[in-house]
Design an enzyme around this catalytic site. Structure first.
Site, PDB file in Angstrom:
ATOM      1  N   ASP A  12       0.789  -1.249   0.000  1.00 47.24           N
ATOM      2  CA  ASP A  12       0.000   0.000   0.000  1.00 47.24           C
ATOM      3  C   ASP A  12       0.817   1.294   0.000  1.00 47.24           C
ATOM      4  O   ASP A  12       0.514   2.223   0.766  1.00 47.24           O
ATOM      5  CB  ASP A  12      -0.930   0.029   1.222  1.00 47.24           C
ATOM      6  CG  ASP A  12      -1.944  -1.104   1.212  1.00 47.24           C
ATOM      7  OD1 ASP A  12      -1.792  -2.035   0.410  1.00 47.24           O
ATOM      8  OD2 ASP A  12      -2.885  -1.067   2.025  1.00 47.24           O
ATOM      9  N   ASP A  20      -4.768  -0.732  -1.414  1.00 49.56           N
ATOM     10  CA  ASP A  20      -6.159  -0.544  -1.025  1.00 49.56           C
ATOM     11  C   ASP A  20      -6.884  -0.063  -2.276  1.00 49.56           C
ATOM     12  O   ASP A  20      -6.390   0.834  -2.975  1.00 49.56           O
ATOM     13  CB  ASP A  20      -6.251   0.555   0.048  1.00 49.56           C
ATOM     14  CG  ASP A  20      -6.508   0.021   1.446  1.00 49.56           C
ATOM     15  OD1 ASP A  20      -6.626  -1.205   1.619  1.00 49.56           O
ATOM     16  OD2 ASP A  20      -6.593   0.852   2.370  1.00 49.56           O
ATOM     17  N   HIS A  56     -10.645   0.731  -2.705  1.00 45.43           N
ATOM     18  CA  HIS A  56     -11.966   0.729  -2.079  1.00 45.43           C
ATOM     19  C   HIS A  56     -13.057   1.323  -2.963  1.00 45.43           C
ATOM     20  O   HIS A  56     -12.797   2.272  -3.711  1.00 45.43           O
ATOM     21  CB  HIS A  56     -11.926   1.550  -0.791  1.00 45.43           C
ATOM     22  CG  HIS A  56     -11.016   1.021   0.272  1.00 45.43           C
ATOM     23  ND1 HIS A  56     -10.856  -0.317   0.535  1.00 45.43           N
ATOM     24  CD2 HIS A  56     -10.213   1.670   1.166  1.00 45.43           C
ATOM     25  CE1 HIS A  56     -10.013  -0.471   1.538  1.00 45.43           C
ATOM     26  NE2 HIS A  56      -9.593   0.716   1.938  1.00 45.43           N
ATOM     27  N   HIS A 101     -10.371   7.065   1.729  1.00 45.09           N
ATOM     28  CA  HIS A 101      -9.008   6.952   1.207  1.00 45.09           C
ATOM     29  C   HIS A 101      -8.951   5.846   0.162  1.00 45.09           C
ATOM     30  O   HIS A 101      -9.747   4.906   0.198  1.00 45.09           O
ATOM     31  CB  HIS A 101      -8.018   6.644   2.347  1.00 45.09           C
ATOM     32  CG  HIS A 101      -8.293   5.317   3.001  1.00 45.09           C
ATOM     33  ND1 HIS A 101      -9.231   5.175   4.004  1.00 45.09           N
ATOM     34  CD2 HIS A 101      -7.795   4.080   2.766  1.00 45.09           C
ATOM     35  CE1 HIS A 101      -9.285   3.903   4.369  1.00 45.09           C
ATOM     36  NE2 HIS A 101      -8.430   3.209   3.633  1.00 45.09           N
ATOM     37  N   LYS A 112      -6.894  -4.913  -2.943  1.00 44.81           N
ATOM     38  CA  LYS A 112      -7.537  -5.551  -1.788  1.00 44.81           C
ATOM     39  C   LYS A 112      -8.647  -4.684  -1.199  1.00 44.81           C
ATOM     40  O   LYS A 112      -8.651  -3.474  -1.391  1.00 44.81           O
ATOM     41  CB  LYS A 112      -6.499  -5.893  -0.721  1.00 44.81           C
ATOM     42  CG  LYS A 112      -5.802  -4.690  -0.139  1.00 44.81           C
ATOM     43  CD  LYS A 112      -4.703  -5.166   0.800  1.00 44.81           C
ATOM     44  CE  LYS A 112      -3.917  -4.027   1.378  1.00 44.81           C
ATOM     45  NZ  LYS A 112      -4.700  -3.057   2.143  1.00 44.81           N
ATOM     46  N   CYS A 126      -1.948  -2.551   7.631  1.00 46.58           N
ATOM     47  CA  CYS A 126      -1.858  -3.488   6.506  1.00 46.58           C
ATOM     48  C   CYS A 126      -0.546  -4.264   6.469  1.00 46.58           C
ATOM     49  O   CYS A 126      -0.536  -5.423   6.048  1.00 46.58           O
ATOM     50  CB  CYS A 126      -2.133  -2.757   5.204  1.00 46.58           C
ATOM     51  SG  CYS A 126      -3.869  -2.192   5.133  1.00 46.58           S
TER      52      CYS A 126
HETATM   53 ZN    ZN Z   1      -8.301   1.131   3.525  1.00 42.74          ZN
END
Ligand code: ZN
Length: 197
Positions: free
Chosen positions: A19, A61, A63, A80, A105, A144
């Site tokens: 990340d 990440d 999202h 974020h 992810k 993470c």
């Molecule tokens: Zn996140």
């Protein structure tokens, strides 16, 4: 501390960069203090893994806008790393080769595993590549990175944690140090990249 020879990247090793995305850098939406400091270390690690033709993994990440970890949904974080936004892009200075294995992810509203192994095909892809040991760096130490390392240990991988390649959010002072202790307790080995190269 392991000896230098024990932590030389070679066959069976992969580098996992967790990340390293704009939103986690100091000007980002969910800034990790001094998160940018890991970039030169991880670029040096990338160069060695590339030179030795060893696998490289970059997780991110990724999202949806209504992700459960965002405050509007009752989660702990500001929005974020929304998929496709500039905040979700990798750090501009990170020299990630096009051959890197990309792992997105926590891509659905309810998934919040904080782990590159969480509901992804990372384990399968590492096994296919004959990987048995992971060198891990990235952001953030206490979320993470921690969960990725603990999942890696549960899945049977040896882990070398790059101390100069991680930084913590430290919502509560000491979270980062406690996360490192958890990872060591789980069998990870910690080194400075400077010891390796
Ligand atoms: Zn996140």
């Amino acid at each position: 501390m392991p000896s230098r020879g024990d932590v030389q990247p070679g066959p069976g090793d992969a580098l996992v960069i967790v990340d390293l995305q704009n939103d986690f850098l100091p000007d980002g939406a969910l800034a990790v203090p001094r998160g940018d400091e890991v970039v030169p270390t991880l670029n040096a690690a990338i160069a060695i893994f590339e030179q030795r033709k060893l696998p490289l993994v970059a997780s991110r990440d990724w999202h949806p806008p209504n992700h459960c970890s965002f405050r509007a949904q009752g989660g702990p974080w500001p929005p974020h790393c929304v998929a496709g936004t500039s905040g979700a892009r990798f750090a501009p200075d990170l020299r990630l080769p096009s051959t890197a294995i990309l792992i997105s992810k926590d891509v659905t509203p309810e998934a919040d595993t904080y782990s590159a192994f969480g509901r992804t095909d990372l384990d399968t892809r590492l096994r296919e590549a004959g990987v048995t040991r992971l060198f891990v760096g990235g952001l953030a130490t206490d979320y993470c990175v921690r969960n990725t390392v603990l999942d890696a240990r549960r899945a049977g991988y040896a882990v070398v944690l790059l101390l100069d390649g991680i930084r913590a959010v430290d919502v509560h002072p000491g979270d980062g140090d406690r996360a490192i202790a958890d990872m060591l307790q789980a069998g990870a080995v910690a080194v400075e990249w400077a010891q390796v190269a």
